[in-house]
Motif scaffolding. Structure first.
Motif, PDB file in Angstrom:
ATOM      1  N   GLU A 114     137.605   0.555 -21.566  1.00 19.61           N
ATOM      2  CA  GLU A 114     137.193   1.218 -22.809  1.00 19.61           C
ATOM      3  C   GLU A 114     137.642   0.392 -24.016  1.00 19.61           C
ATOM      4  O   GLU A 114     136.899   0.225 -24.977  1.00 19.61           O
ATOM      5  CB  GLU A 114     137.778   2.633 -22.875  1.00 19.61           C
ATOM      6  N   GLU A 115     138.859  -0.152 -23.948  1.00 15.95           N
ATOM      7  CA  GLU A 115     139.380  -0.971 -25.047  1.00 15.95           C
ATOM      8  C   GLU A 115     138.530  -2.236 -25.211  1.00 15.95           C
ATOM      9  O   GLU A 115     138.181  -2.614 -26.328  1.00 15.95           O
ATOM     10  CB  GLU A 115     140.834  -1.338 -24.744  1.00 15.95           C
ATOM     11  N   MET A 116     138.163  -2.864 -24.095  1.00 16.79           N
ATOM     12  CA  MET A 116     137.331  -4.072 -24.162  1.00 16.79           C
ATOM     13  C   MET A 116     135.965  -3.743 -24.758  1.00 16.79           C
ATOM     14  O   MET A 116     135.436  -4.490 -25.569  1.00 16.79           O
ATOM     15  CB  MET A 116     137.164  -4.677 -22.761  1.00 16.79           C
ATOM     16  N   ARG A 117     135.395  -2.606 -24.354  1.00 17.74           N
ATOM     17  CA  ARG A 117     134.096  -2.192 -24.874  1.00 17.74           C
ATOM     18  C   ARG A 117     134.167  -1.984 -26.386  1.00 17.74           C
ATOM     19  O   ARG A 117     133.286  -2.407 -27.123  1.00 17.74           O
ATOM     20  CB  ARG A 117     133.661  -0.907 -24.158  1.00 17.74           C
ATOM     21  N   MET A 118     135.241  -1.360 -26.849  1.00 18.78           N
ATOM     22  CA  MET A 118     135.398  -1.131 -28.289  1.00 18.78           C
ATOM     23  C   MET A 118     135.528  -2.456 -29.028  1.00 18.78           C
ATOM     24  O   MET A 118     134.964  -2.627 -30.104  1.00 18.78           O
ATOM     25  CB  MET A 118     136.609  -0.233 -28.563  1.00 18.78           C
ATOM     26  N   ASP A 119     136.270  -3.415 -28.453  1.00 22.86           N
ATOM     27  CA  ASP A 119     136.397  -4.741 -29.076  1.00 22.86           C
ATOM     28  C   ASP A 119     135.032  -5.409 -29.199  1.00 22.86           C
ATOM     29  O   ASP A 119     134.714  -6.005 -30.229  1.00 22.86           O
ATOM     30  CB  ASP A 119     137.326  -5.646 -28.259  1.00 22.86           C
ATOM     31  N   ILE A 120     134.230  -5.328 -28.147  1.00 27.31           N
ATOM     32  CA  ILE A 120     132.894  -5.935 -28.168  1.00 27.31           C
ATOM     33  C   ILE A 120     132.032  -5.282 -29.244  1.00 27.31           C
ATOM     34  O   ILE A 120     131.336  -5.959 -29.999  1.00 27.31           O
ATOM     35  CB  ILE A 120     132.219  -5.825 -26.776  1.00 27.31           C
ATOM     36  N   TYR A 121     132.080  -3.946 -29.338  1.00 27.03           N
ATOM     37  CA  TYR A 121     131.255  -3.264 -30.334  1.00 27.03           C
ATOM     38  C   TYR A 121     131.718  -3.561 -31.757  1.00 27.03           C
ATOM     39  O   TYR A 121     130.907  -3.644 -32.671  1.00 27.03           O
ATOM     40  CB  TYR A 121     131.193  -1.760 -30.058  1.00 27.03           C
ATOM     41  N   GLU A 122     133.033  -3.759 -31.940  1.00 26.46           N
ATOM     42  CA  GLU A 122     133.524  -4.165 -33.259  1.00 26.46           C
ATOM     43  C   GLU A 122     133.016  -5.567 -33.595  1.00 26.46           C
ATOM     44  O   GLU A 122     132.603  -5.833 -34.726  1.00 26.46           O
ATOM     45  CB  GLU A 122     135.048  -4.112 -33.299  1.00 26.46           C
ATOM     46  N   LYS A 123     133.043  -6.470 -32.619  1.00 30.49           N
ATOM     47  CA  LYS A 123     132.506  -7.824 -32.827  1.00 30.49           C
ATOM     48  C   LYS A 123     131.027  -7.749 -33.190  1.00 30.49           C
ATOM     49  O   LYS A 123     130.559  -8.455 -34.069  1.00 30.49           O
ATOM     50  CB  LYS A 123     132.649  -8.677 -31.557  1.00 30.49           C
ATOM     51  N   LYS A 124     130.304  -6.909 -32.467  1.00 33.11           N
ATOM     52  CA  LYS A 124     128.870  -6.758 -32.704  1.00 33.11           C
ATOM     53  C   LYS A 124     128.606  -6.280 -34.129  1.00 33.11           C
ATOM     54  O   LYS A 124     127.773  -6.863 -34.829  1.00 33.11           O
ATOM     55  CB  LYS A 124     128.290  -5.759 -31.698  1.00 33.11           C
ATOM     56  N   ALA A 125     129.318  -5.259 -34.567  1.00 32.11           N
ATOM     57  CA  ALA A 125     129.122  -4.730 -35.918  1.00 32.11           C
ATOM     58  C   ALA A 125     129.445  -5.793 -36.962  1.00 32.11           C
ATOM     59  O   ALA A 125     128.696  -5.970 -37.941  1.00 32.11           O
ATOM     60  CB  ALA A 125     129.990  -3.494 -36.134  1.00 32.11           C
ATOM     61  N   ASP A 126     130.531  -6.524 -36.753  1.00 33.91           N
ATOM     62  CA  ASP A 126     130.926  -7.578 -37.694  1.00 33.91           C
ATOM     63  C   ASP A 126     129.875  -8.685 -37.741  1.00 33.91           C
ATOM     64  O   ASP A 126     129.472  -9.131 -38.816  1.00 33.91           O
ATOM     65  CB  ASP A 126     132.284  -8.154 -37.284  1.00 33.91           C
ATOM     66  N   LEU A 127     129.411  -9.116 -36.584  1.00 38.25           N
ATOM     67  CA  LEU A 127     128.418 -10.192 -36.525  1.00 38.25           C
ATOM     68  C   LEU A 127     127.101  -9.776 -37.166  1.00 38.25           C
ATOM     69  O   LEU A 127     126.509 -10.535 -37.943  1.00 38.25           O
ATOM     70  CB  LEU A 127     128.190 -10.634 -35.074  1.00 38.25           C
ATOM     71  N   ILE A 128     126.643  -8.578 -36.898  1.00 34.36           N
ATOM     72  CA  ILE A 128     125.383  -8.107 -37.492  1.00 34.36           C
ATOM     73  C   ILE A 128     125.503  -8.046 -39.011  1.00 34.36           C
ATOM     74  O   ILE A 128     124.590  -8.454 -39.729  1.00 34.36           O
ATOM     75  CB  ILE A 128     124.966  -6.748 -36.886  1.00 34.36           C
ATOM     76  N   ALA A 129     126.647  -7.579 -39.494  1.00 33.88           N
ATOM     77  CA  ALA A 129     126.861  -7.536 -40.950  1.00 33.88           C
ATOM     78  C   ALA A 129     126.833  -8.942 -41.540  1.00 33.88           C
ATOM     79  O   ALA A 129     126.211  -9.178 -42.590  1.00 33.88           O
ATOM     80  CB  ALA A 129     128.182  -6.847 -41.276  1.00 33.88           C
ATOM     81  N   ARG A 130     127.470  -9.895 -40.868  1.00 37.57           N
ATOM     82  CA  ARG A 130     127.473 -11.277 -41.374  1.00 37.57           C
ATOM     83  C   ARG A 130     126.087 -11.903 -41.306  1.00 37.57           C
ATOM     84  O   ARG A 130     125.680 -12.629 -42.205  1.00 37.57           O
ATOM     85  CB  ARG A 130     128.493 -12.125 -40.605  1.00 37.57           C
ATOM     86  N   ILE A 131     125.335 -11.615 -40.242  1.00 42.27           N
ATOM     87  CA  ILE A 131     123.967 -12.140 -40.126  1.00 42.27           C
ATOM     88  C   ILE A 131     123.102 -11.587 -41.241  1.00 42.27           C
ATOM     89  O   ILE A 131     122.349 -12.323 -41.900  1.00 42.27           O
ATOM     90  CB  ILE A 131     123.367 -11.813 -38.737  1.00 42.27           C
ATOM     91  N   ASN A 132     123.200 -10.289 -41.485  1.00 53.70           N
ATOM     92  CA  ASN A 132     122.393  -9.655 -42.535  1.00 53.70           C
ATOM     93  C   ASN A 132     122.752 -10.178 -43.924  1.00 53.70           C
ATOM     94  O   ASN A 132     121.897 -10.226 -44.808  1.00 53.70           O
ATOM     95  CB  ASN A 132     122.525  -8.135 -42.487  1.00 53.70           C
ATOM     96  N   ALA A 133     123.996 -10.609 -44.118  1.00 55.17           N
ATOM     97  CA  ALA A 133     124.425 -11.112 -45.423  1.00 55.17           C
ATOM     98  C   ALA A 133     124.185 -12.613 -45.578  1.00 55.17           C
ATOM     99  O   ALA A 133     124.282 -13.139 -46.688  1.00 55.17           O
ATOM    100  CB  ALA A 133     125.905 -10.805 -45.630  1.00 55.17           C
ATOM    101  N   ALA A 134     123.846 -13.296 -44.495  1.00 59.51           N
ATOM    102  CA  ALA A 134     123.776 -14.764 -44.520  1.00 59.51           C
ATOM    103  C   ALA A 134     122.542 -15.324 -45.211  1.00 59.51           C
ATOM    104  O   ALA A 134     122.545 -16.467 -45.635  1.00 59.51           O
ATOM    105  CB  ALA A 134     123.861 -15.306 -43.103  1.00 59.51           C
ATOM    106  N   GLY A 135     121.480 -14.564 -45.296  1.00 58.66           N
ATOM    107  CA  GLY A 135     120.276 -15.071 -45.949  1.00 58.66           C
ATOM    108  C   GLY A 135     119.562 -16.107 -45.112  1.00 58.66           C
ATOM    109  O   GLY A 135     119.411 -15.960 -43.903  1.00 58.66           O
ATOM    110  N   GLU A 136     119.146 -17.215 -45.772  1.00 58.36           N
ATOM    111  CA  GLU A 136     118.323 -18.233 -45.106  1.00 58.36           C
ATOM    112  C   GLU A 136     119.028 -18.966 -43.969  1.00 58.36           C
ATOM    113  O   GLU A 136     118.377 -19.471 -43.065  1.00 58.36           O
ATOM    114  CB  GLU A 136     117.839 -19.257 -46.136  1.00 58.36           C
ATOM    115  N   ASP A 137     120.331 -19.043 -44.024  1.00 63.10           N
ATOM    116  CA  ASP A 137     121.074 -19.797 -43.007  1.00 63.10           C
ATOM    117  C   ASP A 137     121.539 -18.937 -41.831  1.00 63.10           C
ATOM    118  O   ASP A 137     122.357 -19.359 -41.031  1.00 63.10           O
ATOM    119  CB  ASP A 137     122.297 -20.470 -43.652  1.00 63.10           C
ATOM    120  N   ARG A 138     120.991 -17.754 -41.716  1.00 61.63           N
ATOM    121  CA  ARG A 138     121.472 -16.860 -40.670  1.00 61.63           C
ATOM    122  C   ARG A 138     121.176 -17.381 -39.265  1.00 61.63           C
ATOM    123  O   ARG A 138     121.875 -17.039 -38.324  1.00 61.63           O
ATOM    124  CB  ARG A 138     120.940 -15.448 -40.871  1.00 61.63           C
ATOM    125  N   HIS A 139     120.170 -18.253 -39.123  1.00 63.02           N
ATOM    126  CA  HIS A 139     119.867 -18.800 -37.802  1.00 63.02           C
ATOM    127  C   HIS A 139     121.025 -19.634 -37.251  1.00 63.02           C
ATOM    128  O   HIS A 139     121.128 -19.850 -36.054  1.00 63.02           O
ATOM    129  CB  HIS A 139     118.579 -19.643 -37.847  1.00 63.02           C
TER     130      HIS A 139
END
Length: 184
Positions: A114-139
């Motif tokens: 459960e702890e590992m799953r929560m860590d993965i979902y936190e990573k996912k949320a952080d990464l999606i937020a950074r991708i959405n904020a990255a603009g043209e260089d998100r690739h």
């Protein structure tokens, strides 16, 4: 009378009680129809009923399993390590299938999962937020997203359609960026 004999008597009594309760529920279902319930309560009552029946069925299966272990001579043996389950544990939980050590290990593994799953979902949320904020260089975050998807899949988690769509978008954007930088 030994602790095992006492436990067997308790289990047989519990089996009779569970069987009677489930029989009464079945009889009640046959005599009462959904039409007799007020419409606004039918769904809630139905859900509560299903939870109750499910728990009763689980208890019944545990009791039957314990009685079968008595018959086969394996009652009181841990199903993982084969060691003897303590009498105190069996007195508190006559349907126990694991010794205290194995039970704690299994519980720890579940908690770790459960702890590992929560860590993965936190990573996912952080990464999606950074991708959405990255603009043209998100690739440029494509390898990080691919790694996250692999990590999710390796832990048996389903990758959401939204995440798959974002992965496909970044792959397309990365190909387009590569084409734009391709010398003619």
């Amino acid at each position: 009378m030994s602790i095992h004999e006492l436990n067997r008597a308790k289990l047989q009594e519990r089996l009779q009680g569970l069987t009677s309760r489930l029989d009464a529920i079945e009889t009640g279902l046959e005599t009462n129809t959904q039409r007799e319930w007020p419409a606004n309560r039918a769904s809630r009552v139905g859900d509560e009923f299903l939870v109750c029946v499910s728990q009763e069925a689980e208890d019944l299966a545990a009791v039957v399993g314990a009685l079968q272990r008595f018959d086969s001579g394996t009652y009181g043996q841990c199903m993982l390590c084969g060691e003897t389950i303590s009498a105190a544990r069996l007195e508190k939980a006559p349907t126990a299938t694991l010794c205290k050590g194995c039970a704690m290990s299994v519980a720890g593994t579940r908690a770790l999962g459960e702890e590992m799953r929560m860590d993965i979902y936190e990573k996912k949320a952080d990464l999606i937020a950074r991708i959405n904020a990255a603009g043209e260089d998100r690739h440029e975050m494509l390898p990080e997203l691919q790694s996250l998807v692999s990590e999710l899949e390796s832990h048996g988690n389903t990758v959401s359609a939204n995440l798959k769509y974002m992965l496909a978008e970044l792959e397309d954007e990365a190909r387009e960026a590569e084409m734009d930088n391709f010398p003619i």
